[in-house]
Design a protein around this motif. Structure first.
Motif, short mmCIF file in Angstrom:
data_model
loop_
_atom_site.label_atom_id
_atom_site.label_comp_id
_atom_site.label_asym_id
_atom_site.label_seq_id
_atom_site.Cartn_x
_atom_site.Cartn_y
_atom_site.Cartn_z
N SER A 1 136.12 -10.33 54.48
CA SER A 1 136.49 -10.04 55.87
C SER A 1 135.35 -9.36 56.61
N ALA A 2 135.28 -9.61 57.92
CA ALA A 2 134.33 -8.89 58.77
C ALA A 2 134.85 -7.49 59.10
N TYR B 1 139.38 -3.43 55.28
CA TYR B 1 139.08 -3.87 53.91
C TYR B 1 137.74 -3.24 53.49
N PRO B 2 137.75 -1.96 53.12
CA PRO B 2 136.48 -1.28 52.82
C PRO B 2 135.84 -1.79 51.53
N PRO C 1 129.84 -11.31 56.18
CA PRO C 1 131.21 -11.78 56.28
C PRO C 1 131.33 -13.25 55.89
N ALA C 2 132.43 -13.58 55.23
CA ALA C 2 132.75 -14.96 54.85
C ALA C 2 134.27 -15.10 54.96
N PRO C 3 134.78 -15.14 56.19
CA PRO C 3 136.23 -15.07 56.39
C PRO C 3 136.93 -16.39 56.11
N GLU D 1 146.14 -12.22 51.08
CA GLU D 1 146.62 -12.64 52.39
C GLU D 1 146.24 -14.10 52.67
N VAL D 2 145.02 -14.47 52.29
CA VAL D 2 144.59 -15.85 52.48
C VAL D 2 145.40 -16.78 51.58
#
Length: 293
Positions: free
Chosen positions: A38-39, A44-45, A56-58, A91-92
């Motif tokens: 996530s960006a 999402y630390p 990021p690679a969402p 979540e994905v």
């Protein structure tokens, strides 16, 4: 160019263009190894013990990559920079229950309820990682294997195959299938006769062991053709074609030269010239391993 180990600067991000497949990708094909990042680092630390800071690679970029490679299905592997916080991956997965499966990273103290929730979300394995910070190491593998065996899950290892001769007795005794990332993640220059690669071949021939035909650019000194890795792929295909799966390793974290994901897929045409065998590796094998309906 950012250094992968420099935590203050993100690694290179994946290329936006994808080389189109040079062979007919069969319906039901599966990319068994990719990550989503996530960006939103506030929600999402990243863990302090990580070895690198990724770009990021969402989710949307990941799905675009699957489409570009002709993949009907995908398997997300929990990326090490999140440690045991699997939330973004889960979540994905939950948004694509028919198409995606997952491999989580869990603490040995994980509860049965938590494992059941992971299973319901589509997780079918856990990862042991001794190469990058943020992972769970060898010390936990017997405890975790006993926990996941009743679920029908596997244990996936990110290791250097040169470690296999020493830990072979422990791995051989695990009560669940095992999966080895990136053809053993050892330098291709060492060749197929290296004791580590021979140990990998022994496992794939003699126990319930699977190997991912992935990560050629991590083994090779031949960017971006990776011809020196072909020997590994051919040896594995000769040994156990029913225990091999393919993975893109997108978004290709912690490297200094970014490969084209489509070109990595097109290596399969040389590694596995027989279309029927290639289809087993892309469709039938991952369907069994990850329990796609």
């Amino acid at each position: 160019m950012p250094i992968p180990g420099d935590l203050n600067n993100p690694c290179l991000g994946p290329l936006l263009t994808i080389e189109p497949p040079r062979f007919e990708v069969p319906a039901g094909a599966c990319d068994t190894h990719a990550h989503v990042i996530s960006a939103d680092t506030a929600t999402y630390p990243l863990v302090a013990t990580r070895s690198y800071t990724p770009a990021p690679a969402p989710e949307d970029a990941y799905l675009h990559m699957l489409e570009g490679c002709g993949m009907s299905r995908g398997v997300l592997v929990q990326v090490s920079v999140y440690g045991t916080d699997n939330r973004y991956m889960l979540e994905v997965l939950k948004r694509h229950p028919e198409r995606l499966r997952g491999v989580a990273v869990v603490d040995p103290a994980v509860t049965d309820s938590e494992l059941a929730q992971l299973h319901a979300a589509g997780v079918r394995g856990i990862r042991i990682n001794v190469l990058f910070g943020g992972g769970i190491g060898f010390d936990a593998m017997e405890t975790l294997a006993a926990r996941i065996a009743p679920l029908g899950w596997h244990m996936q290892f990110l290791l250097d195959a040169r470690q296999l001769p020493e830990i072979m007795p422990r791995i051989s005794g695990l009560p669940c299938p095992i999966v080895i990332d990136h053809m053993g993640h050892m330098p291709a220059a060492l060749g197929v006769d290296d004791p580590g690669f021979q140990a990998l071949l022994h496992l794939v021939k003699n126990r319930d062991t699977w190997v991912k035909l992935s990560g050629a650019y991590r083994l090779s000194t031949d960017f971006d053709q990776y011809a020196d890795v072909t020997q590994f792929a051919h040896a594995l295909v000769d040994a156990a074609p029913d225990r091999l799966v393919w993975g893109s390793d997108w978004p290709h974290v912690a490297i200094t030269q970014m490969p084209n994901t489509g070109r990595l897929l097109n290596q399969l045409e040389q590694w596995v010239p027989d279309a029927a065998t290639r289809n087993r590796i892309l469709v039938d094998n991952p369907q069994r391993l990850y329990q796609f309906v």
